[in-house]
Write a protein that holds these residues in place. Structure first.
Motif, PDB file in Angstrom:
ATOM      1  N   LEU A  54       0.825  -1.207   0.000  1.00  0.00           N
ATOM      2  CA  LEU A  54       0.000   0.000   0.000  1.00  0.00           C
ATOM      3  C   LEU A  54       0.860   1.259   0.000  1.00  0.00           C
ATOM      4  CD1 LEU A  54      -2.678  -1.087   2.623  1.00  0.00           C
ATOM      5  CD2 LEU A  54      -3.182  -0.367   0.272  1.00  0.00           C
ATOM      6  N   ALA A  55       1.980   1.206   0.713  1.00  0.00           N
ATOM      7  CA  ALA A  55       2.846   2.381   0.825  1.00  0.00           C
ATOM      8  C   ALA A  55       3.648   2.645  -0.442  1.00  0.00           C
ATOM      9  CB  ALA A  55       3.791   2.214   2.014  1.00  0.00           C
ATOM     10  N   GLU A  56       3.819   1.640  -1.299  1.00  0.00           N
ATOM     11  CA  GLU A  56       4.670   1.850  -2.467  1.00  0.00           C
ATOM     12  C   GLU A  56       3.920   2.028  -3.779  1.00  0.00           C
ATOM     13  OE1 GLU A  56       5.668  -0.290  -5.264  1.00  0.00           O
ATOM     14  OE2 GLU A  56       4.309  -1.877  -4.702  1.00  0.00           O
ATOM     15  N   PHE A  57       2.744   1.469  -3.935  1.00  0.00           N
ATOM     16  CA  PHE A  57       2.192   1.462  -5.292  1.00  0.00           C
ATOM     17  C   PHE A  57       1.476   2.728  -5.749  1.00  0.00           C
ATOM     18  CE2 PHE A  57      -1.609  -0.663  -3.408  1.00  0.00           C
ATOM     19  CZ  PHE A  57      -2.617   0.089  -3.989  1.00  0.00           C
ATOM     20  N   PRO A  58       0.801   3.517  -4.898  1.00  0.00           N
ATOM     21  CA  PRO A  58       0.150   4.708  -5.463  1.00  0.00           C
ATOM     22  C   PRO A  58       1.131   5.665  -6.141  1.00  0.00           C
ATOM     23  CG  PRO A  58      -0.770   4.215  -3.311  1.00  0.00           C
ATOM     24  CD  PRO A  58       0.453   3.336  -3.484  1.00  0.00           C
ATOM     25  N   SER A  59       2.276   5.900  -5.511  1.00  0.00           N
ATOM     26  CA  SER A  59       3.251   6.807  -6.128  1.00  0.00           C
ATOM     27  C   SER A  59       3.865   6.189  -7.376  1.00  0.00           C
ATOM     28  CB  SER A  59       4.331   7.219  -5.127  1.00  0.00           C
ATOM     29  OG  SER A  59       5.043   6.097  -4.669  1.00  0.00           O
ATOM     30  N   TYR A  60       4.028   4.869  -7.388  1.00  0.00           N
ATOM     31  CA  TYR A  60       4.540   4.216  -8.594  1.00  0.00           C
ATOM     32  C   TYR A  60       3.597   4.468  -9.767  1.00  0.00           C
ATOM     33  CZ  TYR A  60       5.606   0.849 -12.146  1.00  0.00           C
ATOM     34  OH  TYR A  60       5.881   0.290 -13.364  1.00  0.00           O
ATOM     35  N   TRP A  61       2.303   4.205  -9.560  1.00  0.00           N
ATOM     36  CA  TRP A  61       1.347   4.359 -10.659  1.00  0.00           C
ATOM     37  C   TRP A  61       1.170   5.822 -11.045  1.00  0.00           C
ATOM     38  CZ3 TRP A  61       1.035   0.490 -13.576  1.00  0.00           C
ATOM     39  CH2 TRP A  61       1.125  -0.804 -13.062  1.00  0.00           C
ATOM     40  N   LEU A  62       1.277   6.734 -10.089  1.00  0.00           N
ATOM     41  CA  LEU A  62       1.227   8.146 -10.427  1.00  0.00           C
ATOM     42  C   LEU A  62       2.401   8.507 -11.339  1.00  0.00           C
ATOM     43  CD1 LEU A  62      -0.091  10.910 -10.206  1.00  0.00           C
ATOM     44  CD2 LEU A  62       1.194  11.255  -8.068  1.00  0.00           C
ATOM     45  N   GLY A  63       3.571   7.979 -11.050  1.00  0.00           N
ATOM     46  CA  GLY A  63       4.727   8.202 -11.917  1.00  0.00           C
ATOM     47  C   GLY A  63       4.500   7.661 -13.311  1.00  0.00           C
ATOM     48  N   GLN A  64       3.841   6.512 -13.414  1.00  0.00           N
ATOM     49  CA  GLN A  64       3.540   5.936 -14.720  1.00  0.00           C
ATOM     50  C   GLN A  64       2.544   6.811 -15.495  1.00  0.00           C
ATOM     51  OE1 GLN A  64       5.001   2.837 -16.034  1.00  0.00           O
ATOM     52  NE2 GLN A  64       6.342   3.727 -14.485  1.00  0.00           N
ATOM     53  N   ILE A  65       1.558   7.338 -14.798  1.00  0.00           N
ATOM     54  CA  ILE A  65       0.580   8.230 -15.428  1.00  0.00           C
ATOM     55  C   ILE A  65       1.285   9.488 -15.928  1.00  0.00           C
ATOM     56  CG2 ILE A  65      -1.410   9.736 -14.935  1.00  0.00           C
ATOM     57  CD1 ILE A  65      -2.280   7.380 -12.963  1.00  0.00           C
TER      58      ILE A  65
END
Length: 170
Positions: A54-65
């Protein structure tokens, strides 16, 4: 995208509250047991692994967007490759590294990432929502669908996982 910008933001706010309730519970967000595996999978996680993810994936996907939106043509004419799979070493490394971190500290990271996601999606012009990316297993998706599937739905799924662990049903 099936949900509107406001609906996505409301869902992000709701899932953040759900996660906070887990941290505020008697077990401080760490109920015992293992999650049920995803359909067709064998992997089961303890609560600490869920929190680390939970702590790592939102920022990862935001970077992909952001990468899709920064690409030449902003993903309008050709879909921009994006994403990762479950076996990505950085994903696995982050989960292993943070699985024993206090859920309250991980929740603060989630909150910071969610604030960035909300600020970003509030500021996206209408044409940005239609920019397209292509994921190797999910196929071609517009930015709205990426936000919904890889951020909002995924957060809700893992909040459900924590709910299941709390009930003792993984």
């Amino acid at each position: 995208m099936s949900a509107s910008r406001d609906e996505l933001i409301a869902r992000l706010e709701a899932v953040e509250r759900r996660l906070a309730e887990h941290v505020e519970a008697d077990d401080h967000g760490l109920p015992p047991g293992l999650s049920e595996p995803d359909p067709g999978e064998a992997e089961r996680w303890e609560a600490g692994q869920v929190w680390a993810h939970l702590a790592e994936f939102p920022s990862y996907w935001l970077g992909q967007i952001r990468a899709i939106l920064d690409a030449p043509g902003a993903g309008q004419s050709d879909a921009v490759p994006f994403g990762r799979t479950r076996t990505d070493p950085r994903r696995l490394g982050a989960i292993e590294r943070d699985r024993h971190t206090d859920p309250a500290a991980l929740l603060e990271r989630v909150r910071g990432s969610l604030a960035e996601v909300v600020d970003t999606i509030r500021g996206l012009p209408a044409e940005a929502w239609t920019a397209r990316g292509v994921h190797r297993s999910a196929g071609e998706l517009n930015v709205g669908a990426i936000v919904e599937r890889f951020v909002v739905n995924h957060l809700e799924e893992h909040a459900d996982t924590l709910d299941g662990l709390r009930r003792g049903s993984g």
